[in-house]
Scaffold this motif. Structure first.
Motif, PDB file in Angstrom:
ATOM      1  N   GLU A 235      12.458 -59.622   0.075  1.00  0.00           N
ATOM      2  CA  GLU A 235      13.199 -59.530   1.323  1.00  0.00           C
ATOM      3  C   GLU A 235      13.191 -60.881   2.031  1.00  0.00           C
ATOM      4  O   GLU A 235      12.243 -61.669   1.901  1.00  0.00           O
ATOM      5  N   SER A 236      14.223 -61.097   2.806  1.00  0.00           N
ATOM      6  CA  SER A 236      14.293 -62.293   3.632  1.00  0.00           C
ATOM      7  C   SER A 236      15.184 -62.022   4.831  1.00  0.00           C
ATOM      8  O   SER A 236      15.910 -61.022   4.861  1.00  0.00           O
TER       9      SER A 236
ATOM     10  N   GLY B 121      14.149 -62.014   8.252  1.00  0.00           N
ATOM     11  CA  GLY B 121      13.539 -61.599   9.504  1.00  0.00           C
ATOM     12  C   GLY B 121      13.296 -62.785  10.427  1.00  0.00           C
ATOM     13  O   GLY B 121      13.526 -63.937  10.064  1.00  0.00           O
TER      14      GLY B 121
ATOM     15  N   LEU C  88      19.192 -59.085   7.204  1.00  0.00           N
ATOM     16  CA  LEU C  88      18.138 -59.005   6.196  1.00  0.00           C
ATOM     17  C   LEU C  88      18.764 -58.911   4.814  1.00  0.00           C
ATOM     18  O   LEU C  88      19.817 -58.289   4.638  1.00  0.00           O
TER      19      LEU C  88
ATOM     20  N   THR D 286       9.493 -57.732   5.942  1.00  0.00           N
ATOM     21  CA  THR D 286       9.863 -58.905   6.721  1.00  0.00           C
ATOM     22  C   THR D 286       9.812 -58.519   8.203  1.00  0.00           C
ATOM     23  O   THR D 286      10.312 -57.469   8.602  1.00  0.00           O
ATOM     24  N   GLN D 287       9.193 -59.377   8.997  1.00  0.00           N
ATOM     25  CA  GLN D 287       8.980 -59.074  10.407  1.00  0.00           C
ATOM     26  C   GLN D 287      10.232 -59.380  11.213  1.00  0.00           C
ATOM     27  O   GLN D 287      10.817 -60.463  11.097  1.00  0.00           O
TER      28      GLN D 287
END
Length: 111
Positions: A6-7, A9, A20, A105-106
């Motif tokens: 994942e990316s 955030g 996202l 991801t935050q």
């Protein structure tokens, strides 16, 4: 071994947007649904949006009209476009594909 990466955030102000991405390393990505979950501090993980193999999406009520899930089967990637973000959207967002999960991801929405 299936891997989900994942990316996208980050920290955004209320009313802002983020997208996202979830890259899935699998040969038959187009045959299965992809889910996005989120987990806020002190809360249970909840299903936020999903997209079926035929592209049909659905959303939890709290994000309908603000979030859009999509997929690009040629890139083995699912996306979650998040608009008009609110502080209550703050959470770790996880991509889920079959029995596999990304690292999360935050997303933080704060002024």
């Amino acid at each position: 071994q299936v891997q989900l990466v994942e990316s996208g955030g980050g920290l955004v102000q209320p009313g802002g947007s983020l997208r996202l991405s979830c890259l899935v390393s699998v040969s038959d990505f187009d045959r299965y649904a992809v889910n996005w979950y989120r987990q806020a501090p002190g809360a249970q993980r909840e299903l936020t949006a999903y997209i079926l193999s035929d592209g049909t999406p659905d959303y939890t009520v709290s994000v309908k009209g603000r979030f859009t899930i999509s997929r690009d089967n040629a890139r083995n990637t699912a996306y979650l476009q998040m608009n008009n973000l609110k502080p209550e959207d703050t959470a770790v967002y996880y991509c889920n594909f079959e029995n596999f999960w990304g690292q999360g991801t935050q997303v933080t929405v704060s002024s």
